[in-house]
Design a protein around this motif. Structure first.
Motif, mmCIF file in Angstrom:
data_model
loop_
_atom_site.group_PDB
_atom_site.id
_atom_site.type_symbol
_atom_site.label_atom_id
_atom_site.label_comp_id
_atom_site.label_asym_id
_atom_site.label_seq_id
_atom_site.Cartn_x
_atom_site.Cartn_y
_atom_site.Cartn_z
ATOM 1 N N ALA A 102 1.037 -1.192 -0.145
ATOM 2 C CA ALA A 102 -0.155 0.160 -0.159
ATOM 3 C C ALA A 102 0.961 1.032 -0.051
ATOM 4 N N VAL A 103 1.983 1.006 0.826
ATOM 5 C CA VAL A 103 3.041 2.304 0.766
ATOM 6 C C VAL A 103 3.477 2.537 -0.557
ATOM 7 N N VAL A 104 3.995 1.429 -1.256
ATOM 8 C CA VAL A 104 4.454 1.448 -2.673
ATOM 9 C C VAL A 104 3.351 2.186 -3.738
ATOM 10 N N ALA A 105 2.330 1.702 -3.519
ATOM 11 C CA ALA A 105 1.005 2.389 -4.505
ATOM 12 C C ALA A 105 0.868 3.727 -4.024
ATOM 13 N N ALA A 106 1.163 4.338 -2.990
ATOM 14 C CA ALA A 106 0.880 5.461 -2.775
ATOM 15 C C ALA A 106 1.994 6.261 -3.189
ATOM 16 N N SER A 107 3.083 5.815 -3.026
ATOM 17 C CA SER A 107 4.296 6.343 -3.864
ATOM 18 C C SER A 107 4.058 6.640 -5.352
ATOM 19 N N CYS A 108 3.532 5.249 -6.070
ATOM 20 C CA CYS A 108 3.339 5.449 -7.474
ATOM 21 C C CYS A 108 2.321 6.626 -7.995
ATOM 22 N N VAL A 109 1.248 6.771 -6.967
ATOM 23 C CA VAL A 109 0.306 7.772 -7.424
ATOM 24 C C VAL A 109 0.797 9.030 -7.155
ATOM 25 N N SER A 110 1.914 9.340 -6.265
ATOM 26 C CA SER A 110 2.729 10.729 -6.036
ATOM 27 C C SER A 110 3.395 10.848 -7.112
ATOM 28 N N LEU A 111 4.201 9.817 -7.745
ATOM 29 C CA LEU A 111 5.236 9.798 -8.767
ATOM 30 C C LEU A 111 4.696 10.020 -10.039
ATOM 31 N N LEU A 112 3.444 9.445 -10.421
ATOM 32 C CA LEU A 112 2.421 9.861 -11.538
ATOM 33 C C LEU A 112 2.068 11.225 -11.795
ATOM 34 N N LEU A 113 1.921 11.537 -10.765
ATOM 35 C CA LEU A 113 1.480 13.059 -10.717
ATOM 36 C C LEU A 113 2.650 14.028 -10.662
ATOM 37 N N PHE A 114 3.648 13.609 -10.220
ATOM 38 C CA PHE A 114 4.750 14.434 -10.371
ATOM 39 C C PHE A 114 5.543 14.469 -11.636
ATOM 40 N N GLY A 115 5.319 13.325 -12.367
ATOM 41 C CA GLY A 115 5.847 12.987 -13.817
ATOM 42 C C GLY A 115 5.029 13.680 -14.776
ATOM 43 N N ILE A 116 3.574 13.724 -14.592
ATOM 44 C CA ILE A 116 2.766 14.511 -15.454
ATOM 45 C C ILE A 116 3.063 16.110 -15.376
ATOM 46 N N VAL A 117 3.326 16.539 -14.199
ATOM 47 C CA VAL A 117 3.943 17.791 -14.319
ATOM 48 C C VAL A 117 5.136 18.280 -14.879
ATOM 49 N N ARG A 118 6.132 17.170 -14.658
ATOM 50 C CA ARG A 118 7.382 17.061 -15.032
ATOM 51 C C ARG A 118 7.547 17.107 -16.479
ATOM 52 N N VAL A 119 6.417 16.566 -17.334
ATOM 53 C CA VAL A 119 6.401 16.470 -18.728
ATOM 54 C C VAL A 119 5.879 17.828 -19.235
#
Length: 289
Positions: free
Chosen positions: A254-271
């Motif tokens: 669950a912690v890994v899934a929460a990190s992936c949710v954050s990384l996905l949004l961060f990646g969208i902003v970075r793109v």
């Protein structure tokens, strides 16, 4: 040379040398490998050390699961984590959008009118300093438990980085350009929209990157306090319930899934940042170094 003779004109190349253009070559395979390989090596080493430490010291599984235990629990837990992950995405990303729009609007008003900055900025700082865990129960009373409260909590945590960075960008416009617009008779509104907002884009996008992680944290914290069980519970509820039951392997997932949710949004902003700034701002231009 007599005074009637005209001086010989210098060659065109000597009169005006063209400014060197920055290379925008696509990154080579070696560059990509050097960018991707180091974090992968660190990840593999960390997992190996983790597995070795569990085996050597004999740590019980109900305290710290080994990587093999987490991997074994993946098959039975992934399907159970899909719906909570989607709930957290809805809450965190909704809070991020609210914080982005509200933060930019407040910063725009504060940059446009000094009296608005003096009146609003102290309360923005106060909102950032109040522990969100203390505000969440109040929001539960007002909005009830569930997605609405969690979205508001996510927006409250994420709004300050957007506001502060946007305000800094709007106020950091080069003074010579501002004076040029003033001399040309441009109105303050025109100056803000045409000059200051484009100049502030790197600052705005930096604030959005910070807010991307903060909004997910806010959603998870909101789920700790205002989360509900069943199909409407997010990852915060899963983390709380699995910790109480000592299901550590599922807790780690669950912690890994929460990190992936954050990384996905961060990646969208970075793109979005790269696509917006790569043609004119130093921070997003590819270099040969």
């Amino acid at each position: 040379m007599s005074i009637t003779e005209k001086p010989v004109a210098a060659p065109a190349a000597a009169q005006a040398s063209p400014r060197p253009k920055r290379s925008r070559k696509r990154p080579s395979a070696r560059t990509v490998l050097l960018f991707v390989l180091p974090p992968l090596v660190v990840l593999v080493l960390a997992i190996a050390l983790w597995q070795m430490a569990i085996s050597v010291f004999g740590v019980p599984t109900f305290l710290v699961p080994s990587p093999s235990d987490v991997l074994a629990a993946t098959g039975s837990s992934v399907s159970a984590l899909i719906e909570p992950t989607l709930v957290t995405i809805q809450e965190a990303y909704g809070g991020f959008v609210i914080a982005s729009v509200l933060g930019f609007a407040v910063a725009f008003v504060m940059a446009r009118w000094t009296v608005a900055e003096r009146g609003l900025y102290p309360y923005m700082v106060l909102l950032q300093t109040i522990p969100i865990i203390a505000i969440a129960p109040i929001l539960v009373v007002w909005l009830g438990p569930g997605a609405a409260t969690n979205t508001v909590v996510a927006a409250m945590i994420a709004v300050f980085p957007v506001t502060a960075n946007t305000l800094t960008g709007l106020k950091s416009t080069e003074r010579n350009l501002v004076q040029l617009f003033t001399m040309a008779g441009a109105s303050k509104r025109y100056e803000m929209v045409v000059l200051r907002v484009p100049y502030a884009l790197p600052y705005v996008l930096t604030g959005l990157r910070i807010a991307a992680g903060s909004s997910v944290i806010g959603a998870i914290v909101g789920e700790f306090v205002a989360g509900i069980g069943g199909g409407q519970g997010g990852l915060g509820y899963v983390i709380t319930s699995t910790a109480q039951q000592l299901l550590m392997a599922r807790l780690f997932l669950a912690v890994v899934a929460a990190s992936c949710v954050s990384l996905l949004l961060f990646g969208i902003v970075r793109v979005a940042e790269v696509l917006t700034l790569r043609r004119w701002h130093e921070s997003a231009m590819a270099t040969d170094e």
